[in-house]
Design a protein around this motif. Structure first.
Motif, short mmCIF file in Angstrom:
data_model
loop_
_atom_site.label_atom_id
_atom_site.label_comp_id
_atom_site.label_asym_id
_atom_site.label_seq_id
_atom_site.Cartn_x
_atom_site.Cartn_y
_atom_site.Cartn_z
N VAL A 69 40.70 38.82 41.70
CA VAL A 69 41.66 39.86 41.36
C VAL A 69 42.82 39.29 40.56
N ALA A 70 43.32 38.12 40.96
CA ALA A 70 44.42 37.48 40.24
C ALA A 70 44.03 37.20 38.79
N LEU A 84 44.13 45.32 51.72
CA LEU A 84 43.39 44.62 50.68
C LEU A 84 42.54 43.49 51.28
N ASP A 85 41.55 43.08 50.54
CA ASP A 85 40.62 42.05 50.97
C ASP A 85 41.08 40.69 50.45
N ILE A 86 41.47 39.80 51.36
CA ILE A 86 41.98 38.50 50.93
C ILE A 86 40.89 37.64 50.30
N THR A 87 39.64 37.89 50.59
CA THR A 87 38.56 37.04 50.07
C THR A 87 38.35 37.24 48.57
N THR A 88 38.88 38.32 48.00
CA THR A 88 38.71 38.56 46.57
C THR A 88 39.96 38.21 45.77
N ILE A 125 50.40 37.93 43.22
CA ILE A 125 50.00 38.94 42.24
C ILE A 125 48.89 39.87 42.71
N PRO A 126 47.93 39.43 43.55
CA PRO A 126 46.89 40.39 43.97
C PRO A 126 47.42 41.53 44.83
N GLU A 186 41.74 38.69 37.01
CA GLU A 186 41.58 39.97 36.31
C GLU A 186 42.94 40.51 35.87
N MET A 187 43.93 40.39 36.74
CA MET A 187 45.27 40.89 36.42
C MET A 187 45.95 40.02 35.37
N LEU A 188 45.84 38.71 35.51
CA LEU A 188 46.49 37.81 34.57
C LEU A 188 45.91 37.94 33.17
N ALA A 189 44.67 38.36 33.09
CA ALA A 189 44.03 38.53 31.78
C ALA A 189 44.68 39.64 30.95
N VAL A 190 45.38 40.58 31.62
CA VAL A 190 45.98 41.69 30.89
C VAL A 190 47.50 41.73 30.99
#
Length: 325
Positions: free
Chosen positions: A127-128, A119-123, A78-79, A130-134
């Motif tokens: 990020v996942a 994209l930055d794999i460390t975040t 998902i990220p 944040e996305m799943l929240a919406v």
């Protein structure tokens, strides 16, 4: 009773990708009338062998050619997606399939794929979340505040609650993510205590545990059926080895995943009695009689389509026989 899995790997020496994609769609249409209960599509990016990067597009083609087959996308990293675009594609696919497409989301584990998208794999974990929240609200057509803007996805899903969504992974972090967002959990490992941890985290977050799936220890994850097993290993073996070696290379330091083996040649793969198996028709029938669906991977490693069809037909015949006994 059986499932189908497609990752669409097509190394240069194997069958052409155009043939493989056409066969995957035709196989799903044929198999749903003969006992197939699920087609599983996976996602990876930038792979040398062309591993399927856009499972929603293939799922759309399969959904258009079928009427009742469930389709699971597992795992969608998902990220790597924009949540608004993903929600739009999910809603349209839900309408096309009449709610037959299910999702298992992960965070990915290959740095190459994050580099592929810049994209930055460390975040990825943040990020996942944040996305799943919406995402659930987006696919239901609800207005959402996301990164400082108000967004509403149209059209709405045909499914009132939106598509079934789960989290895939084999760690406590994955289990906790599933629990936090009130989602089901598909574990790639049989880690002791992980099921209990998921359930306790669900209740702590105010959710009832959702659908849970764990691998069965010692069970295969890619099965073929043959009249002559020795001949089949000679013919299919190079394709299965390619699939096994490539999948293992994605997880160089992780042997906990049920579908991973370190066997790197036909003899080792056959003797390991691991995730890749070629069964006789009697063995396949006995497997189904034991109450488990045959996990078929008919185009594994770019198997030529005429060969793949022959072994798929044998597997379906064995499964049908088992159900009639």
């Amino acid at each position: 009773m059986f499932t189908l899995r497609f990752d669409m790997r097509a190394p240069d020496w194997a069958a052409p990708a155009t043939d493989l994609y056409a066969a995957a769609i035709d196989m799903c249409a044929w198999a749903e009338t003969r006992g197939a209960i699920l087609a599983v599509l996976s996602e990876h990016h930038g792979a040398d062998d062309g591993h399927l990067p856009t499972p929603l597009i293939l799922a759309s083609a399969i959904a258009a050619k079928t009427k009742q087959l469930a389709i699971l996308l597992a795992a969608v990293p998902i990220p790597l997606w924009d949540p608004v675009r993903l929600a739009e594609e999910m809603t349209v696919l839900d309408l096309i399939s009449r709610g037959r497409v299910l999702y298992a989301f992960g965070v990915g584990h290959r740095s190459e794929e994050y580099e592929h998208f810049g994209l930055d794999i460390t975040t990825r974990g943040r990020v996942a979340d944040e996305m799943l929240a919406v995402l659930s609200r987006l696919v239901r057509g609800e207005p959402v505040e996301y990164r400082g803007r108000r967004v509403r996805v149209t059209p709405r899903c045909g499914s009132a609650a939106g598509p079934l969504m789960m989290i895939a992974g084999g760690s406590k972090a994955a289990a906790r993510r599933a629990a936090t967002h009130g989602l089901g959990f598909i574990s790639q490992t049989d880690s002791p205590g992980l099921r209990d941890y998921y359930e306790s985290q669900c209740r702590a977050a105010g959710h009832e545990p959702g659908i849970v799936q764990f691998p069965v220890p010692g069970a295969p994850t890619a099965v073929f059926v043959a009249d002559d097993v020795d001949e089949a290993w000679d013919l299919l073996g190079p394709h299965l080895v390619h699939d096994a070696v490539t999948a293992a290379s994605y997880r160089p330091h992780d042997d906990s995943v049920a579908s991973i083996t370190r066997a790197d040649n036909i003899t080792a793969l056959r003797e390991s009695e691991g995730p890749y198996r070629i069964l006789t028709t009697d063995e396949a029938a006995d497997y189904v009689c034991g109450g488990r669906p045959l996990p078929l991977h008919p185009l594994c490693g770019g198997i030529p389509t005429d060969v793949a069809w022959r072994h798929l037909e044998l597997a379906v015949a064995a499964a049908t026989r088992a159900q009639s006994e």
